[in-house]
Design an enzyme around this catalytic site. Structure first.
Site, PDB file in Angstrom:
ATOM      1  N   ASP A  70       0.897  -1.131   0.309  1.00 42.01           N
ATOM      2  CA  ASP A  70       0.104   0.134  -0.181  1.00 42.01           C
ATOM      3  C   ASP A  70       0.407   1.240   0.189  1.00 42.01           C
ATOM      4  OD1 ASP A  70      -2.176  -1.916   0.141  1.00 42.01           O
ATOM      5  OD2 ASP A  70      -1.249  -2.111   2.574  1.00 42.01           O
ATOM      6  N   LYS A  77       2.498   1.873  -5.224  1.00 43.28           N
ATOM      7  CA  LYS A  77       3.033   1.409  -6.066  1.00 43.28           C
ATOM      8  C   LYS A  77       2.314   1.867  -7.576  1.00 43.28           C
ATOM      9  CE  LYS A  77       3.283  -2.726  -4.753  1.00 43.28           C
ATOM     10  NZ  LYS A  77       2.555  -2.238  -2.819  1.00 43.28           N
ATOM     11  N   GLY A 130      -3.846  -4.499  -4.746  1.00 45.03           N
ATOM     12  CA  GLY A 130      -4.776  -3.571  -4.770  1.00 45.03           C
ATOM     13  C   GLY A 130      -3.855  -3.148  -5.162  1.00 45.03           C
ATOM     14  N   HIS A 131      -4.473  -2.186  -6.666  1.00 48.36           N
ATOM     15  CA  HIS A 131      -3.805  -0.922  -6.956  1.00 48.36           C
ATOM     16  C   HIS A 131      -4.414   0.030  -7.453  1.00 48.36           C
ATOM     17  CE1 HIS A 131       0.843  -3.565  -7.394  1.00 48.36           C
ATOM     18  NE2 HIS A 131       0.404  -3.506  -6.791  1.00 48.36           N
ATOM     19  N   GLN A 158       2.058  -5.984  -2.834  1.00 47.22           N
ATOM     20  CA  GLN A 158       2.509  -6.187  -1.973  1.00 47.22           C
ATOM     21  C   GLN A 158       3.749  -5.337  -1.498  1.00 47.22           C
ATOM     22  OE1 GLN A 158       1.584  -9.406  -2.540  1.00 47.22           O
ATOM     23  NE2 GLN A 158      -0.506  -8.633  -2.688  1.00 47.22           N
TER      24      GLN A 158
HETATM   25  P1  IMP Z   1      -2.935 -12.837   2.264  1.00 45.32           P
HETATM   26  O1  IMP Z   1      -2.090 -12.137   1.251  1.00 45.32           O
HETATM   27  O2  IMP Z   1      -4.162 -12.196   1.989  1.00 45.32           O
HETATM   28  O3  IMP Z   1      -2.049 -14.135   2.638  1.00 45.32           O
HETATM   29  O4  IMP Z   1      -2.307 -12.248   3.670  1.00 45.32           O
HETATM   30  C1  IMP Z   1      -1.034 -11.811   4.076  1.00 45.32           C
HETATM   31  C2  IMP Z   1      -0.463 -10.347   4.806  1.00 45.32           C
HETATM   32  O5  IMP Z   1      -0.173  -9.724   3.875  1.00 45.32           O
HETATM   33  C3  IMP Z   1      -1.546 -10.014   5.374  1.00 45.32           C
HETATM   34  O6  IMP Z   1      -1.447  -9.047   6.399  1.00 45.32           O
HETATM   35  C4  IMP Z   1      -2.622  -9.163   4.487  1.00 45.32           C
HETATM   36  O7  IMP Z   1      -2.925  -7.761   4.764  1.00 45.32           O
HETATM   37  C5  IMP Z   1      -1.359  -8.726   3.723  1.00 45.32           C
HETATM   38  N1  IMP Z   1      -1.148  -8.062   2.539  1.00 45.32           N
HETATM   39  C6  IMP Z   1      -1.386  -8.609   1.102  1.00 45.32           C
HETATM   40  N2  IMP Z   1      -1.654  -8.078   0.470  1.00 45.32           N
HETATM   41  C7  IMP Z   1      -1.403  -6.908   0.962  1.00 45.32           C
HETATM   42  C8  IMP Z   1      -0.945  -5.799  -0.124  1.00 45.32           C
HETATM   43  O8  IMP Z   1      -1.635  -5.967  -1.539  1.00 45.32           O
HETATM   44  N3  IMP Z   1      -1.154  -4.715   0.889  1.00 45.32           N
HETATM   45  C9  IMP Z   1      -1.213  -4.579   1.499  1.00 45.32           C
HETATM   46  N4  IMP Z   1      -0.893  -5.796   3.159  1.00 45.32           N
HETATM   47  C10 IMP Z   1      -1.199  -6.952   1.960  1.00 45.32           C
END
Ligand code: IMP
Length: 427
Positions: free
Chosen positions: A13, A16, A40-41, A222
């Site tokens: 977040d 990017k 989510g971009h 991420q």
């Molecule tokens: P997962 O990727 O759904 O398995 O989540 C694992 C961790 O990564 C959690 O803490 C999510 O909130 C975090 N996370 C996954 N995708 C994003 C992203 O695009 N932005 C911020 N945090 C993310």
């Protein structure tokens, strides 16, 4: 020809999307290499907001090739909805390619992600419940189903065999009803018909583009502290958002990446659980959240907010070989009397600038701050570095000297054009 990587240097977040969008205008091809629709971009163009979860940001430009690489995990139903949404906004997806090696997020992955999180109690990670972790788990366990399987005549039998194992877990461990193989096979037959035109050998496509000197942009999802190896394990995602993930997630040789742009938010946020040394639990944290609309683009969850942490950014510089910083949200951080930057941690009375592996050490870490004068929040009109307020420049130059990395792009507002750009990436 440069291959430019844009990745998140914090916990995701970082903003990017807007820098990828900017650089995509000059690239020939935009490639995603890891993650899935947990990302989510958000990109705002002429007042229209596009939130892309799986589609590479290059799709916002006519004619750019867009590749979903083998390292990405693809939820076919969700990808089709996204394709339809983007088409309804008048954009073309003709230039999209999906790796035949990419693994599919299956309905049982999403179900198991949700159930295991709900049952984890204190050990909850706070995942996005998009099935990302269980899908990568199956990939490593050699139980995954890939895009090439979707196109195969044997898809039904492969699915039945995996589903039998998953139904054992669902029924015996979690007391859930079993999932029906026939209806899942029918559902995926529809996906196959819709996705078939896009599925191909992207490893060969990427190699040919690289060899012919095309300008390649690699879009990370991420952030580095969510990397399964370098992040705050186990509070991480299951892929490699760091620049090292590009080679594995595309099949390109490491030398295909010549520039590594780390996107750094001018403060820090995190969604989900896990350590966060500079987190603010006071009214300043709340003010940043409100001012920056810090709510997840994928899940809508409020993001935890805190001051910029250069211990994290330094770690990102070292693990990804960052050659450039894109600093986002300088407008959001405007309007504060004073701003703080964490330069080191104090753990058991000792100072360190290295990011600890251990959660116990992180729990003891106290941030050591350097304080700066704030700047006005009215900077969205600024396009030249010299026109930024002096205190904002001091903040930026401190980041540069501490991280030994130039700050080459500065976000001063959410619109595509609201950015100070100090150099060219694709010469
Ligand atoms: P997962 O990727 O759904 O398995 O989540 C694992 C961790 O990564 C959690 O803490 C999510 O909130 C975090 N996370 C996954 N995708 C994003 C992203 O695009 N932005 C911020 N945090 C993310």
């Amino acid at each position: 020809m440069p291959g430019v990587s844009v990745f998140g240097a914090q916990w995701g977040d970082e903003g990017k999307g807007r820098f990828v969008d900017f650089l995509a205008s000059e690239a020939d091809v935009v490639v995603r290499y890891q993650g899935g629709n947990n990302a989510g971009h958000t990109i705002i163009v002429d007042g229209v907001t596009y939130t892309l979860h799986l589609l590479p940001a290059g799709l916002l430009y006519e004619g750019k090739l867009c590749v979903i690489g083998n390292g990405v995990v693809v939820d076919p139903g969700s990808l089709i909805s996204e394709i339809e949404l983007v088409k309804s906004k008048g954009l073309s997806v003709d230039a999209l390619m999906i790796s035949d090696r990419a693994h599919m997020v299956m309905p049982y992955h999403k179900l198991l992600d949700g159930i295991s999180e709900d049952n984890a109690g204190e050990a909850q990670i706070g995942t996005t419940k998009r099935g990302i972790g269980p899908c990568y788990t199956d990939k490593a366990a050699r139980l995954g189903l890939r895009m090439c399987d979707l196109l195969s005549d044997n898809f039904g039998s492969k699915l039945r065999s995996v589903l039998a194992q998953k139904n054992e877990i669902l029924t015996k461990i979690y007391g859930q009803p079993p999932l029906d193989a026939d209806s899942m096979i029918d559902e995926f037959a529809e996906y196959r018909d819709k996705l078939r035109p896009y599925i191909c050998d992207t490893v060969r496509v990427c190699y040919d583009l690289f060899k012919s000197g095309k300008k390649m942009l690699f879009e990370g999802a991420q952030g580095m502290l969510l990397d399964i190896d370098f992040g705050t394990y186990p509070y991480v995602t299951s892929s490699h958002p760091t620049a090292g993930g590009i080679s594995i997630g595309t099949g390109l040789p490491p030398c295909a990446v010549t520039e590594v742009v780390g996107v750094v938010k001018s403060y820090t946020t995190r969604v989900g659980k896990g350590p966060f040394v500079t987190e603010l639990h006071d009214e300043i944290g709340e003010r940043i959240r409100q001012k920056g609309h810090e709510y997840g683009a994928t899940t809508g969850r409020p993001r935890r907010c805190g001051w910029l942490d250069l211990v994290i950014v330094g770690f990102a510089v070292r693990t990804s070989g960052m050659t450039s910083i894109a600093l986002s949200r300088m407008d959001t951080l405007g309007g504060f009397d004073k701003v703080q930057v964490c330069v080191a941690y104090e753990i058991d009375g000792k100072l360190t600038r290295d990011y600890p592996a251990s959660l116990e050490q992180l729990a003891k870490a106290k941030p050591v701050y350097k304080e700066f004068e704030g700047w006005s929040d009215d900077i969205s009109h600024v396009r030249r570095y010299e026109d930024l307020p002096k205190s904002a420049r001091e903040y930026i130059e401190f980041i540069e000297s501490e991280t030994e990395t130039p700050v080459d792009m500065i976000g001063v507002g959410p619109e595509r054009s609201e950015c100070v750009v100090r150099r060219k990436y694709f010469e």
